[in-house]
Design an enzyme around this catalytic site. Structure first.
Site, PDB file in Angstrom:
ATOM      1  N   ASP A 187       8.784   9.144  -3.439  1.00 57.04           N
ATOM      2  CA  ASP A 187       7.748   9.171  -4.471  1.00 57.04           C
ATOM      3  C   ASP A 187       7.911  10.384  -5.391  1.00 57.04           C
ATOM      4  O   ASP A 187       7.319  10.423  -6.474  1.00 57.04           O
ATOM      5  CB  ASP A 187       6.364   9.291  -3.803  1.00 57.04           C
ATOM      6  CG  ASP A 187       5.592   7.985  -3.796  1.00 57.04           C
ATOM      7  OD1 ASP A 187       5.899   7.106  -4.612  1.00 57.04           O
ATOM      8  OD2 ASP A 187       4.668   7.865  -2.970  1.00 57.04           O
TER       9      ASP A 187
ATOM     10  N   LYS B 103       5.938  -3.593  -2.706  1.00 58.60           N
ATOM     11  CA  LYS B 103       7.044  -2.704  -2.325  1.00 58.60           C
ATOM     12  C   LYS B 103       7.879  -3.359  -1.226  1.00 58.60           C
ATOM     13  O   LYS B 103       9.117  -3.319  -1.253  1.00 58.60           O
ATOM     14  CB  LYS B 103       6.497  -1.334  -1.877  1.00 58.60           C
ATOM     15  CG  LYS B 103       5.971  -0.534  -3.057  1.00 58.60           C
ATOM     16  CD  LYS B 103       5.199   0.722  -2.684  1.00 58.60           C
ATOM     17  CE  LYS B 103       4.593   1.332  -3.955  1.00 58.60           C
ATOM     18  NZ  LYS B 103       3.773   2.528  -3.740  1.00 58.60           N
TER      19      LYS B 103
ATOM     20  N   GLN C 201       0.924   5.517   1.021  1.00 55.18           N
ATOM     21  CA  GLN C 201       0.241   4.990  -0.163  1.00 55.18           C
ATOM     22  C   GLN C 201      -1.043   5.798  -0.401  1.00 55.18           C
ATOM     23  O   GLN C 201      -1.822   6.033   0.535  1.00 55.18           O
ATOM     24  CB  GLN C 201      -0.081   3.498   0.054  1.00 55.18           C
ATOM     25  CG  GLN C 201      -0.624   2.785  -1.163  1.00 55.18           C
ATOM     26  CD  GLN C 201       0.375   2.692  -2.321  1.00 55.18           C
ATOM     27  OE1 GLN C 201       1.577   2.635  -2.124  1.00 55.18           O
ATOM     28  NE2 GLN C 201      -0.134   2.681  -3.529  1.00 55.18           N
TER      29      GLN C 201
HETATM   30  N1  GUN Z   1      -1.011   5.168  -5.470  1.00 56.60           N
HETATM   31  C1  GUN Z   1      -0.919   4.811  -6.776  1.00 56.60           C
HETATM   32  N2  GUN Z   1       0.347   4.978  -7.225  1.00 56.60           N
HETATM   33  C2  GUN Z   1       1.071   5.453  -6.182  1.00 56.60           C
HETATM   34  C3  GUN Z   1       2.439   5.814  -6.022  1.00 56.60           C
HETATM   35  O1  GUN Z   1       3.265   5.758  -6.944  1.00 56.60           O
HETATM   36  N3  GUN Z   1       2.786   6.256  -4.787  1.00 56.60           N
HETATM   37  C4  GUN Z   1       1.901   6.363  -3.760  1.00 56.60           C
HETATM   38  N4  GUN Z   1       2.331   6.820  -2.584  1.00 56.60           N
HETATM   39  N5  GUN Z   1       0.625   6.034  -3.881  1.00 56.60           N
HETATM   40  C5  GUN Z   1       0.219   5.581  -5.087  1.00 56.60           C
END
Ligand code: GUN
Length: 283
Positions: free
Chosen positions: A120, A53, A97
């Site tokens: 998200d 990211k 995350q």
């Molecule tokens: N863990 C696995 N996929 C994601 C996601 O798309 N966003 C977040 N914040 N955590 C994750």
């Protein structure tokens, strides 16, 4: 052989478009989109995602901030950081995350994020907006699946779509996105009685159950579009999806590979949500 849906290429196309729009936003309005990512603990998969990211932000010209916190960080401390980011004018979107360590309540964390900065799309406000047919930020992985279907000009209207998996991150929001586009949507899960009978109805089959190669060839209708959201590492070290790829290729008309299918789209959609957030918040 089916057509292979090249998520890596489409993700790169989307990111190229975002880089151009970001340049324009800077030039015309002096806005630099900012994305922050919070990682609590040292889960190896999460570390890889967070690094991806951050690199993607740099590539498209966003400001990126990263918070790496030890696994014994208290919920109060995490909520303090979220509060700071909610007020930070340089940051237009941020995420924590997942998964977070067990002593932290995931719901409390998600609900503390300003929905306008919830890139998200996990906050109940954004979930509710999606479910009421007026989406704001959409969850990234299902939005990425829709983007793949659209870029390959795969018709959705009137199609029988079957989703295997009912997670908050993929299965549930995808129901609404497919429904909005006039598919007939069925959702299967661990208690579904005759799974192959249901999956064989699918003209669009989405596997998002997190079980390696559980969708066998005989569960796929001839000519189906097969979207594989799974990423599973076998004991041998091999990375496989939720679909038995070679078998599925005997039946599918289109299929996403693992890796290089749905996976790369998640970050592309996160960047898009952040760009949208930056354009809206600075109006
Ligand atoms: N863990 C696995 N996929 C994601 C996601 O798309 N966003 C977040 N914040 N955590 C994750």
């Amino acid at each position: 052989m089916p057509a292979i849906i090249d998520g890596k290429k489409i993700s790169q196309d989307v990111r190229d478009e975002i880089r151009e729009k970001t340049l324009r936003l800077k030039g015309e309005r002096g806005i630099v989109p900012g994305l922050a990512v919070i990682l609590v603990g040292d889960d190896p998969a999460s570390q890889i995602y967070v690094r991806g990211k951050k690199n993607a932000c740099r590539e498209v010209g966003f400001l990126s901030k990263e918070f790496r916190l030890p696994s014994d960080t208290s919920e109060t401390k995490l909520l303090d950081i979220i509060d700071g980011l909610n007020r930070d004018h340089e940051i237009h979107g941020f995420l924590v995350q997942l998964p977070v360590p067990e002593h932290i309540r995931t719901d409390a964390i998600i609900e503390a994020i300003d929905p306008r900065k919830d890139v998200d799309g996990f906050h109940p406000y954004n979930v509710g907006k999606l479910f009421s047919g007026n989406p704001y930020h959409r969850a990234c992985t299902p939005a990425g699946i829709m983007e793949l279907l659209d870029r390959y000009e795969i018709e959705i209207k009137g199609k029988e779509a079957v989703i295997v998996g009912r997670s908050n991150i993929v299965g549930k929001p995808l129901i609404m996105m497919l429904l909005e586009r006039h598919a007939t949507v069925t959702v299967c899960h661990t208690r579904t009685k005759d799974l192959p009978k249901v999956t064989r109805r699918a003209e669009i089959l989405v596997a998002a159950a997190g079980k390696p190669e559980m969708i066998r060839g005989d569960m796929i209708r001839d000519g189906a579009v097969v979207i594989d959201v799974g990423i599973n590492r076998l004991d041998t070290g091999k990375l496989v999806g939720d679909v038995a790829f070679a078998d599925a290729c005997e039946r599918a008309s289109y299929i996403t590979p693992v890796p290089g299918g749905v996976g790369p789209m998640t970050i592309a959609m996160l960047l898009r949500n952040t760009l949208d957030a930056a354009s809206i918040q600075d109006k």
